[in-house]
Design an enzyme around this catalytic site. Structure first.
Site, mmCIF file in Angstrom:
data_model
loop_
_atom_site.group_PDB
_atom_site.id
_atom_site.type_symbol
_atom_site.label_atom_id
_atom_site.label_comp_id
_atom_site.label_asym_id
_atom_site.label_seq_id
_atom_site.Cartn_x
_atom_site.Cartn_y
_atom_site.Cartn_z
ATOM 1 N N SER A 1 0.808 -1.223 0.000
ATOM 2 C CA SER A 1 0.000 0.000 0.000
ATOM 3 C C SER A 1 0.839 1.270 0.000
ATOM 4 C CB SER A 1 -0.946 -0.007 1.204
ATOM 5 O OG SER A 1 -1.887 -1.051 1.095
ATOM 6 N N HIS B 1 -0.044 4.344 4.460
ATOM 7 C CA HIS B 1 -0.696 4.953 3.302
ATOM 8 C C HIS B 1 -0.306 6.426 3.187
ATOM 9 C CE1 HIS B 1 -4.219 1.817 3.253
ATOM 10 N NE2 HIS B 1 -3.026 1.263 3.383
#
Length: 357
Positions: free
Chosen positions: A238, A298
């Site tokens: 991610s 993220h």
């Protein structure tokens, strides 16, 4: 004979076919016309600008476009070249520059500055495909080894690839965690997103630039998690995916004027990123099954994508303020990475808590 007189004689000796050859060097798409805006961008020579003011140059181009269609045909170009509106000296200077621009500025790029014209499959976009295949193969291998997979598991916390703040001395884990995914929903989402947003970026900016952005995002994700969210194990790509997403923002910053439908691209990007981040934050604190998703990875990956994207991605037309952004982005990225590395290296025993997955 002075150099100026020699130049003037040389320019006046050019025939219609000669000027046609010059015009063809500007006519990059070979449609018989050169857009005024594109032509105007070529005229950035300091010598020309010091002798012919911008407003005079704009008047020349506007007057040359006799049919007011925003482009110069060859006949309009020839009429402009042969115009004496600048006087003998200025006309000679202008014609000299046109030849110089056609023989140096245009061939150097050999392509239009429109963003859509930059898409190319040569070299092919290999990085996103290759890294996706490796991630999928290792996911299948882990699934077979652990007796199957579900939508959200299982997770091998003893994997030599997964990132753990308590094992941060094993430096390869700062990157290798990208090859470990938690369930088929996790890997499917990452693969779909990184292929959808990564391949178009590779087609314009080439695979090695995208690889740098992606790997910097992965590194930033593990460093950020280790400093701000050390209780979780970290698995998945991610950080790299968000770096690629955010690199599109850097691309917009640098190439806004050359990019078609730039505002729509920006809106789509902001909606996509904010939605996913919102879901990750909600899941983390709502007690949902995905409660241990590290949204810190993220956000850190996205920040790395913006910063390093400003540094390594292609800038189709560099403005002075963009050079400042380039240096600011490079210094900021290196400073943040250095600070995170120092924290990881200098953290005393007991600084990191027990982890959860």
């Amino acid at each position: 004979m002075t150099q100026r007189e020699e130049t003037q004689v040389q320019m006046e000796s050019l025939s219609r076919p000669d000027w046609r050859a010059v015009f063809d060097r500007f006519d990059l798409d070979h449609d018989g016309e050169v857009p005024l805006l594109e032509f105007r961008r070529y005229l950035s020579d300091p010598q020309l600008r010091s002798r012919i003011p911008d407003h005079v140059l704009d008047e020349i181009l506007a007057r040359a476009d006799t049919n007011i269609d925003g482009s110069l045909s060859f006949q309009e170009f020839l009429d402009m070249v042969q115009s004496q509106g600048l006087g003998p000296e200025g006309g000679s200077l202008f014609r000299t520059f046109l030849v110089r621009a056609a023989n140096s500025v245009v061939p150097k790029s050999k392509r239009s500055r429109r963003y859509l014209d930059q898409y190319s499959c040569c070299p092919p976009p290999v990085f996103m495909v290759l890294v996706s295949v490796v991630e999928l193969v290792l996911f299948i291998v882990d699934g077979v080894r652990m007796g199957g997979v579900t939508a959200s598991g299982p997770v091998d916390t003893e994997s030599v690839l997964i990132y753990s703040s308590r094992r941060r001395a094993e430096a390869w884990r700062f990157l290798s965690y990208m090859f470990v995914h938690v369930g088929y929903v996790h890997i499917t989402t990452n693969l779909v997103v990184q292929l959808l947003v990564g391949l178009p970026l590779e087609l314009v900016h080439r695979w090695w630039r995208v690889a740098i952005v992606y790997l910097c995002g992965v590194l930033a994700g593990s460093l950020g998690t280790s400093v701000f969210d050390p209780k979780v194990f970290l698995a998945g790509a991610s950080g790299g995916v968000y770096a690629i997403l955010a690199a599109h923002l850097a691309d917009l910053i640098m190439n806004w004027a050359e990019m078609e439908l730039a505002i729509l691209r920006l809106i789509f990007l902001l909606v996509l990123v904010s939605t996913d981040v919102g879901v990750a934050v909600y899941g983390r604190y709502s007690g949902a099954p995905e409660s241990t998703v590290s949204y810190t990875a993220h956000l850190a990956g996205a920040l790395a994508g913006v910063l390093i994207g400003n540094v390594v991605l292609r800038n189709l037309r560099v403005h002075r303020w963009e050079r400042v952004v380039w240096w600011a982005s490079l210094v900021a990225f290196l400073a943040l990475v250095l600070c995170a590395v120092v924290v990881n290296v200098a953290a005393p025993d007991g600084f990191y808590p027990e982890q959860e997955i």
